[in-house]
Design an enzyme around this catalytic site. Sequence first.
Site, PDB file in Angstrom:
ATOM      1  N   GLU A 127       0.829  -1.207   0.000  1.00 46.32           N
ATOM      2  CA  GLU A 127       0.000   0.000   0.000  1.00 46.32           C
ATOM      3  C   GLU A 127       0.865   1.259   0.000  1.00 46.32           C
ATOM      4  O   GLU A 127       0.734   2.136   0.870  1.00 46.32           O
ATOM      5  CB  GLU A 127      -0.965  -0.004   1.189  1.00 46.32           C
ATOM      6  N   GLU A 164      -6.427  -7.392  -1.222  1.00 48.72           N
ATOM      7  CA  GLU A 164      -6.984  -7.329   0.132  1.00 48.72           C
ATOM      8  C   GLU A 164      -8.431  -6.874   0.090  1.00 48.72           C
ATOM      9  O   GLU A 164      -8.775  -5.952  -0.653  1.00 48.72           O
ATOM     10  CB  GLU A 164      -6.228  -6.322   1.011  1.00 48.72           C
TER      11      GLU A 164
END
Length: 682
Positions: free
Chosen positions: A162, A319
Amino acid sequence: MISTLQSRMLRGADGDPAPRLAYGADYNPEQWPRDVWEEDVRLMQEAGVTVVSVGIFSWARIQPGPDTWDFGWLDEVMDLLHAGGIGVDLATATASPPPWLTTAHPEILPVTANGETLWPGARQHWRPTSPVFREHALRLVREIATRYQDHPALVAWHVSNELGCHNVYDFSDDAARAFRLWLRARYGTLDALNHAWGTAFWSQRYSDWEQILPPRLAASHPNPTQQLDFKRFSSDALKDHLIAEREILKEITPGIPVTTNFMVMGNTKGMNYPDWADEIDFVSNDHYVHPGPQDRDELSFSANLTSGIAAGRPWFLMEHSTSAVNWQPVNVAKRPGDLARDALLHVAHGADAVCYFQWRQSAAGAEKYHSAMVPHAGRDSDVFRAVAELGATLKALAPVAGSERETASVGILYDWESWWASEQDSHPTSLLDYRQEALDWYSALLALGVRADLVTTRADLSRHRVLIAPVLHVVPAGLAKELTCYAEQGGHLVTTYFSGIVDENDHVWLGGYPGALRDLLGIRIEEFGPLLAGESVELDDSAAGTLWTDRITVTDADTQVLAHYRTGVHTGRPAITRRPTGAGSASYVSTRLGVDGLRALLPRLLEPAGVSSELPADVRGAVELTVRRGDGERFLFLVNRTDATVPVSGLAGDVLTGGTPGTDGALVLGPREVAVLRQPAG
């Protein structure tokens, strides 16, 4: 078609040559005693897991000190997973530096616009432009890649994690030096920079590169082009770090695909993902549902936009959550059916992998209340049973693997630079929400049962009969020309308030709004009319507008007025217009109509292009239709958007999963259920 690089991940580590949809999670065995690991692999097999991401936050475990390495535990984990037929998306582990590194080198820590240091104790506490951090991070990447380059479990590389989630904007001295270098490369000379930044205003003219700083806390509004360029630079700095890690991985393991997880969701806008997409072998995304009236519309929107960033090619959902998260003000558990519906909605929009954070719910740490595939309650739980059921469903959907999303007749243009620039300070209103406006158009199309694609300015816009460009604020001359050609050659453009206002330097197109698009639209606006919070105006087609109005003058005899203002300071003036041009048209909507208003308006805007829903009339709005296309086959995903049972008739195809046979040949969708039909491609 499945690319060579993607095929390794889609086929996993168990030797099965047949393509399949990948299924798995982030796996963090370092959080658990050794005796749990065998049970993890056994439960993964029971759930149908084929791939896990390992090592994401393991830097402190892998490298306990500057010259100390501990790979023994990871060797064992890799071997166990391979023996269980589970592939590994191995992380470079650079997401969060260990305490020994930040203690020795506090100069790697990010600095806020206010001059405050972001200290260790959470995650992502590093500067994207720090040469010290880069040196240590790349050393780690090289060690990991060298050790596992030939491991049979390795199916993909996972760069960092991320990127930019917590450190996209760093205002440190390192960032200032890197920003100056970036500006030199962009502008070449100080004269060019001074012109682009409009530094004649407020005595800001620069006479030396060393005078230039990031837009740190200032006495008033910082220079708007400086702000925009700092956003561009910050995205590029993270991309540069991604490339640096990727280059080492490609040097050592040229046959292993490389990805990193984007965050196309909510208001995550600091990273220009369309610009990053070409730097990785396949696009990956993280998405979490934000509860609210448009929560699943937003999920569909984000998945759709991820597909647009991936240029329609298959991508990977790295995710999402099985149930509640831990970081929202109130963390609501998912209802029965939500787990499968949420996952399959991503697959409908092109995901070839369905993965979760995380495999086993943590017993300690900041995310211990975040749901997982194996919850605190363990295997004997509704969540794990739903996880195993989804694994079986994804196995049944193996024929979908590798197929691309079929182009829709309607495209919604989503532009990162317009997102950045339209929401800066010193504008007509601070209430404008770029993403919400785009989402409202998308929700309205869903309510009409009309398929639409989220596309970027890098796409071939001519593939869509209708192109909706909400709040397309930044329009360089080249884009204006492209949109004009699009309409003249038969496309139907629809744009909105605050579009076509500035060029790439955030300079206003002079002569009246909407500057760059004024001639194409056949209108001229002298002054904006933003509305106060809670204020609204009425249109003569019974719609209500909020946020914004424009004082429109029609400048072309061919421009048609589709609606006028009935109330407000612009009573009697045009509110919505359409100008035929060439074989197409260009329409303008001058106020925020919301989902209901857009739903009423859209049929009039779609009619010239001959676009309507492909769904039976009685299920439009209740069912979302998305189509993927493979070799000679189409896969129709029918998603029940409601909490009621919905019978769908008139759509032929073999049922791969979902639905039950009803009367008269209908396929009955249960509440929140997803069915997938396979049919020959026409």
